[in-house]
Design a protein around this motif. Structure first.
Motif, PDB file in Angstrom:
ATOM      1  N   VAL A 241     -48.541 -11.183 167.874  1.00 65.00           N
ATOM      2  CA  VAL A 241     -48.337 -11.046 166.430  1.00 65.00           C
ATOM      3  C   VAL A 241     -46.887 -11.383 166.111  1.00 65.00           C
ATOM      4  N   ARG A 242     -46.686 -12.394 165.263  1.00 64.78           N
ATOM      5  CA  ARG A 242     -45.341 -12.801 164.866  1.00 64.78           C
ATOM      6  C   ARG A 242     -45.075 -12.343 163.437  1.00 64.78           C
ATOM      7  N   ILE A 243     -43.933 -11.662 163.272  1.00 63.86           N
ATOM      8  CA  ILE A 243     -43.559 -11.173 161.943  1.00 63.86           C
ATOM      9  C   ILE A 243     -43.478 -12.330 160.942  1.00 63.86           C
ATOM     10  N   SER A 244     -42.973 -13.467 161.389  1.00 63.44           N
ATOM     11  CA  SER A 244     -42.843 -14.617 160.486  1.00 63.44           C
ATOM     12  C   SER A 244     -44.205 -15.092 159.988  1.00 63.44           C
ATOM     13  N   ASP A 245     -45.234 -15.018 160.854  1.00 63.06           N
ATOM     14  CA  ASP A 245     -46.581 -15.423 160.428  1.00 63.06           C
ATOM     15  C   ASP A 245     -47.139 -14.467 159.377  1.00 63.06           C
ATOM     16  N   ILE A 246     -46.923 -13.174 159.580  1.00 65.89           N
ATOM     17  CA  ILE A 246     -47.397 -12.194 158.597  1.00 65.89           C
ATOM     18  C   ILE A 246     -46.717 -12.415 157.257  1.00 65.89           C
ATOM     19  N   ARG A 247     -45.399 -12.583 157.300  1.00 64.66           N
ATOM     20  CA  ARG A 247     -44.654 -12.800 156.057  1.00 64.66           C
ATOM     21  C   ARG A 247     -45.151 -14.047 155.333  1.00 64.66           C
ATOM     22  N   GLU A 248     -45.393 -15.110 156.105  1.00 63.86           N
ATOM     23  CA  GLU A 248     -45.857 -16.355 155.496  1.00 63.86           C
ATOM     24  C   GLU A 248     -47.210 -16.171 154.824  1.00 63.86           C
ATOM     25  N   HIS A 249     -48.136 -15.448 155.466  1.00 66.32           N
ATOM     26  CA  HIS A 249     -49.451 -15.211 154.872  1.00 66.32           C
ATOM     27  C   HIS A 249     -49.328 -14.420 153.573  1.00 66.32           C
TER      28      HIS A 249
END
Length: 327
Positions: A241-249
């Motif tokens: 789980v990447r924080i950057s991916d969550i933020r982007e979503h």
């Protein structure tokens, strides 16, 4: 996201990636962490078999003067302990949250896994020291009873490994106990091979070499468990789980302007949680569509990242001036 929400909130439209608002899944419908009913009976079966065999193995190891067999008995003792602690942790984890324990006792299984890792490493170090000593000064080993005991041990460990594998190994607690048993199975295989070598060639150092093989397996399993349990105890983001991916979503959902104070961690095995401050268009508060937007955000987290527990604080853009620490 619904057309009503898109039309009523001020600010530019953003094409949503998560179509969660139209069909919000039932959050918390899936279970997380320790599942007592799926684990207990299999763990009790393994505990009973290993305890009975442990007594017999210690007796034979002392009579045969086999370090490989005795070291495996020491590891088998940690297997018994790991299963007992796993059962205790399952019982603790089933307790409801109350008082200061706002998450209940779910982390007990992670502490159990960390304990399994520590015992694997400590026992491995003790066996390593003794194995080196016996490589230099090899004692006589009565290989025949060692071979018989090891072969019986292989059979017992196969049954126990099968039983524990049928429990819920997504629980790090159960996985830790399983790694103990699997390592012991390989240890018995190495011990049996050493006994065959001694019977065939008389090379007494084969017993110590088999012990070194077991040490390598102990260290490998112990370090893996230590790394996994320490990540959870230190509240690192779940693996993959990447924080950057969550933020982007989250930023792709309509009317979301910014995401900060974003944290994601694991409470216990397969039970992930998240908290964040989400800045949204001012109009979403004025026309009372903020709850629909919250549903869309939480559904996005559930569907794409399997995060069933999220705490989101929706903020208007003007709230940034009141933030004391944004990260």
């Amino acid at each position: 996201m619904s057309d009503d929400l898109r039309d009523s909130c001020s600010g530019p439209d953003i094409t949503p990636v998560c179509d969660a608002a139209s069909a919000v899944p039932e959050r918390h419908a899936h279970s997380h962490g320790v599942r007592p009913g799926a684990n207990v009976r299999w763990l009790w079966l393994g505990l009973g078999l290993l305890t009975a065999y442990l007594v017999a193995e210690v007796v034979v190891a002392l009579l045969a003067r086999s370090l490989a067999l005795l070291s495996d008995a020491g590891h088998l003792l940690t297997d018994v302990g790991s299963l007992a602690v796993a059962l205790w942790a399952i019982r603790l984890a089933a307790r409801p949250a109350r008082g200061a324990m706002t998450y209940g006792w779910k982390r007990a299984e992670i502490l159990s896994a960390a304990g399994n890792a520590a015992t694997l490493l400590v026992v491995g170090l003790i066996v390593l020291i003794e194995a080196v000593r016996r490589l230099v000064h090899p004692p006589h080993v009565d290989a025949a009873p060692v071979l018989i005991t090891a072969l019986v041990g292989i059979g017992v460990n196969i049954v126990v490994a099968w039983a524990v594998a049928r429990a819920d190994r997504s629980s790090l607690n159960v996985e830790g106990a399983y790694q103990h048993i699997l390592t012991d199975l390989f240890g018995f295989l190495a011990t049996a091979a050493a006994a065959v070598v001694i019977l065939a060639t008389g090379w007494q150092r084969a017993d110590a070499v088999a012990s070194l093989v077991l040490v390598v397996l102990m260290f490998r399993s112990g370090l893996t468990l230590a790394r996994q349990s320490s990540r959870i105890l230190l509240e690192a983001a779940p693996p993959g789980v990447r924080i950057s991916d969550i933020r982007e979503h989250l930023l792709r959902v309509d009317h979301v302007r910014d995401v900060h104070d974003l944290h994601v961690w694991t409470v216990t095995s397969d039970d992930h949680a998240l908290s964040a401050h989400v800045v949204v268009d001012e109009g979403c508060f004025a026309d009372s569509h903020a709850p629909q937007l919250l549903d869309a955000l939480q559904a996005c987290l559930h569907e794409h990242f399997d995060i069933g527990h999220s705490s989101l604080q929706l903020e208007p853009p003007t709230h940034a001036a009141h933030e004391t620490a944004i990260h």
